[in-house]
Scaffold this motif. Structure first.
Motif, mmCIF file in Angstrom:
data_model
loop_
_atom_site.group_PDB
_atom_site.id
_atom_site.type_symbol
_atom_site.label_atom_id
_atom_site.label_comp_id
_atom_site.label_asym_id
_atom_site.label_seq_id
_atom_site.Cartn_x
_atom_site.Cartn_y
_atom_site.Cartn_z
ATOM 1 N N PHE A 87 56.246 32.511 65.958
ATOM 2 C CA PHE A 87 56.748 31.549 66.950
ATOM 3 C C PHE A 87 58.049 32.101 67.544
ATOM 4 O O PHE A 87 58.917 32.596 66.825
ATOM 5 C CB PHE A 87 57.019 30.183 66.297
ATOM 6 C CG PHE A 87 55.772 29.437 65.967
ATOM 7 C CD1 PHE A 87 55.087 29.697 64.792
ATOM 8 C CD2 PHE A 87 55.269 28.476 66.831
ATOM 9 C CE1 PHE A 87 53.917 29.019 64.490
ATOM 10 C CE2 PHE A 87 54.108 27.788 66.542
ATOM 11 C CZ PHE A 87 53.419 28.059 65.369
ATOM 12 N N SER A 134 65.909 23.280 56.612
ATOM 13 C CA SER A 134 65.423 23.554 57.965
ATOM 14 C C SER A 134 65.707 24.988 58.430
ATOM 15 O O SER A 134 64.861 25.558 59.140
ATOM 16 C CB SER A 134 65.960 22.525 58.963
ATOM 17 O OG SER A 134 67.369 22.528 58.997
ATOM 18 N N LEU A 147 56.094 33.775 61.394
ATOM 19 C CA LEU A 147 54.692 33.499 61.694
ATOM 20 C C LEU A 147 54.386 33.662 63.183
ATOM 21 O O LEU A 147 53.322 33.279 63.657
ATOM 22 C CB LEU A 147 54.328 32.071 61.233
ATOM 23 C CG LEU A 147 54.251 31.904 59.709
ATOM 24 C CD1 LEU A 147 54.168 30.426 59.336
ATOM 25 C CD2 LEU A 147 53.048 32.657 59.133
ATOM 26 N N ARG A 155 65.505 27.623 56.652
ATOM 27 C CA ARG A 155 64.439 28.426 56.049
ATOM 28 C C ARG A 155 63.121 28.188 56.767
ATOM 29 O O ARG A 155 62.325 29.106 56.972
ATOM 30 C CB ARG A 155 64.308 28.093 54.569
ATOM 31 C CG ARG A 155 65.456 28.641 53.722
ATOM 32 C CD ARG A 155 65.241 28.346 52.258
ATOM 33 N NE ARG A 155 65.557 26.979 51.924
ATOM 34 C CZ ARG A 155 65.026 26.314 50.900
ATOM 35 N NH1 ARG A 155 64.124 26.904 50.134
ATOM 36 N NH2 ARG A 155 65.390 25.076 50.633
ATOM 37 N N ALA A 156 62.893 26.948 57.143
ATOM 38 C CA ALA A 156 61.663 26.618 57.872
ATOM 39 C C ALA A 156 61.647 27.324 59.227
ATOM 40 O O ALA A 156 60.614 27.864 59.645
ATOM 41 C CB ALA A 156 61.552 25.102 58.068
ATOM 42 N N ALA A 157 62.779 27.342 59.897
ATOM 43 C CA ALA A 157 62.866 27.998 61.204
ATOM 44 C C ALA A 157 62.578 29.488 61.045
ATOM 45 O O ALA A 157 61.828 30.083 61.834
ATOM 46 C CB ALA A 157 64.250 27.777 61.803
ATOM 47 N N ARG A 175 60.857 30.910 58.685
ATOM 48 C CA ARG A 175 59.447 31.074 58.338
ATOM 49 C C ARG A 175 58.569 31.006 59.589
ATOM 50 O O ARG A 175 57.655 31.824 59.763
ATOM 51 C CB ARG A 175 59.027 29.999 57.335
ATOM 52 C CG ARG A 175 57.589 30.099 56.873
ATOM 53 C CD ARG A 175 57.346 31.365 56.091
ATOM 54 N NE ARG A 175 55.973 31.437 55.595
ATOM 55 C CZ ARG A 175 55.149 32.468 55.826
ATOM 56 N NH1 ARG A 175 55.529 33.497 56.560
ATOM 57 N NH2 ARG A 175 53.916 32.463 55.320
ATOM 58 N N LEU A 176 58.864 30.045 60.453
ATOM 59 C CA LEU A 176 58.082 29.919 61.691
ATOM 60 C C LEU A 176 58.235 31.163 62.553
ATOM 61 O O LEU A 176 57.279 31.641 63.165
ATOM 62 C CB LEU A 176 58.515 28.675 62.470
ATOM 63 C CG LEU A 176 58.005 27.344 61.923
ATOM 64 C CD1 LEU A 176 58.649 26.172 62.654
ATOM 65 C CD2 LEU A 176 56.481 27.240 62.037
ATOM 66 N N GLU A 177 59.427 31.714 62.593
ATOM 67 C CA GLU A 177 59.622 32.940 63.370
ATOM 68 C C GLU A 177 58.831 34.094 62.772
ATOM 69 O O GLU A 177 58.242 34.908 63.498
ATOM 70 C CB GLU A 177 61.122 33.278 63.446
ATOM 71 C CG GLU A 177 61.869 32.360 64.405
ATOM 72 C CD GLU A 177 63.377 32.505 64.340
ATOM 73 O OE1 GLU A 177 64.042 32.039 65.294
ATOM 74 O OE2 GLU A 177 63.904 33.049 63.339
ATOM 75 N N ALA A 219 60.068 30.390 70.195
ATOM 76 C CA ALA A 219 61.085 29.411 70.610
ATOM 77 C C ALA A 219 61.263 28.381 69.505
ATOM 78 O O ALA A 219 60.682 27.294 69.536
ATOM 79 C CB ALA A 219 60.653 28.736 71.911
ATOM 80 N N VAL A 220 62.047 28.762 68.493
ATOM 81 C CA VAL A 220 62.246 27.884 67.335
ATOM 82 C C VAL A 220 63.715 27.483 67.264
ATOM 83 O O VAL A 220 64.609 28.320 67.393
ATOM 84 C CB VAL A 220 61.855 28.606 66.025
ATOM 85 C CG1 VAL A 220 62.040 27.660 64.840
ATOM 86 C CG2 VAL A 220 60.409 29.090 66.093
ATOM 87 N N TYR A 221 63.942 26.183 67.057
ATOM 88 C CA TYR A 221 65.307 25.665 67.013
ATOM 89 C C TYR A 221 65.502 24.859 65.733
ATOM 90 O O TYR A 221 64.588 24.163 65.280
ATOM 91 C CB TYR A 221 65.578 24.758 68.226
ATOM 92 C CG TYR A 221 65.398 25.465 69.542
ATOM 93 C CD1 TYR A 221 64.148 25.535 70.154
ATOM 94 C CD2 TYR A 221 66.482 26.069 70.174
ATOM 95 C CE1 TYR A 221 63.983 26.192 71.366
ATOM 96 C CE2 TYR A 221 66.327 26.725 71.387
ATOM 97 C CZ TYR A 221 65.075 26.789 71.976
ATOM 98 O OH TYR A 221 64.925 27.446 73.167
#
Lengths: 68, 180
Positions: free
Chosen positions: B14, B2, B12, B4-6, B8-10, B16-18
């Motif tokens: 995003f 998770s 891309l 790494r996923a957070a 990655r989303l940032e 507000a990623v938690y």
């Protein structure tokens, strides 16, 4: 820097800020059991296209199994 | 995974990623709502019964009174965290002894989200009649009796076979058992 949060924060974000819950484990694990209301975007499949299902104006909470 | 996923989303875009770092294990271990093919499989936490408790410094006599016919008193610390257990001979100790003096420290516990079929099999093999159930934090949920679990599984088994009797030469997966 990623914000690491606990269960209490998850519930608050869901209740008060309409957060989107995303399980990043493979599909089979998601199908077996996932947090109620979560969608599935496996880590390997996180692409500019696949994340189009998410609303950029709302918080996103990602999770997998645990700390390990 | 998770974190790494957070990240990655940032990357891309995003903002507000938690990362819920303790993850699904923490959620299911706390008995919170889930969905999926395994979501309805009975868990230890569903059958955990409220049990007598006491603190480390309380007297055995107090614990014995609270345990009553149940015969078990769980010793807990701050926040209801399980520290020990008093049962059998420990509860018969001199009334001036404290729970800390005679408890069995660090008892075996199981998590709220343990699947019953696997757990019952292990308890049967080990000759264990009851077990303490906790949340991921170690906070006491209650005590599960093996007999209650066996009864529930037998009931599910009966209901499943009555439902499928004569109707389907290859019955569907049995309830109470996680699909393979």
């Amino acid at each position: 820097m990623t914000n690491s949060i606990d269960q209490h924060d998850v519930r608050r974000l869901l209740d008060e800020e309409s957060a989107q819950l995303v399980e990043v484990l493979p599909h089979q694990e998601y199908e077996q059991e996932h947090i109620a209301g979560a969608i599935n975007l496996p880590l390997k499949e996180l692409t500019p296209d696949s994340v189009g299902v998410l609303d950029r104006s709302r918080p996103v909470v990602v999770y997998c199994h645990d700390f390990l | 995974m998770s974190p790494r996923a957070a990240c990655r989303l940032e990357s891309l875009g995003f903002s507000a990623v938690y990362d819920y770092a303790a993850g699904k294990t923490d959620w299911t271990g706390s008995g919170l709502p889930t969905e999926g093919t395994h979501a309805d499989v009975p868990r230890a936490g569903h059958l955990a019964r409220e049990t007598a408790t006491c603190e480390l410094t309380e007297r055995v006599a107090t614990a014995r009174k609270r345990a009553g016919r149940g015969g078990v008193c769980v010793v807990t610390g701050a926040g209801g965290i399980v520290l020990g257990i008093l049962s059998g001979k420990a509860l018969e100790h001199d009334g001036d002894s404290t729970a800390e003096d005679v408890m069995a420290a660090g008892p075996t516990t199981i998590r709220y989200d343990e699947f019953l079929p696997d757990l019952v099999e292990r308890m049967q093999k080990g000759g264990v009649g009851s077990i303490v159930v906790t949340r991921p934090s170690g906070q006491l949920v209650g005590v599960m009796q093996r007999g209650d679990a066996e009864e529930l599984l037998a009931e599910l088994h009966r209901a499943h076979h009555e439902h499928h009797a004569g109707a389907d030469p290859e019955p569907a997966d049995e309830p109470g058992v996680p699909p393979t």
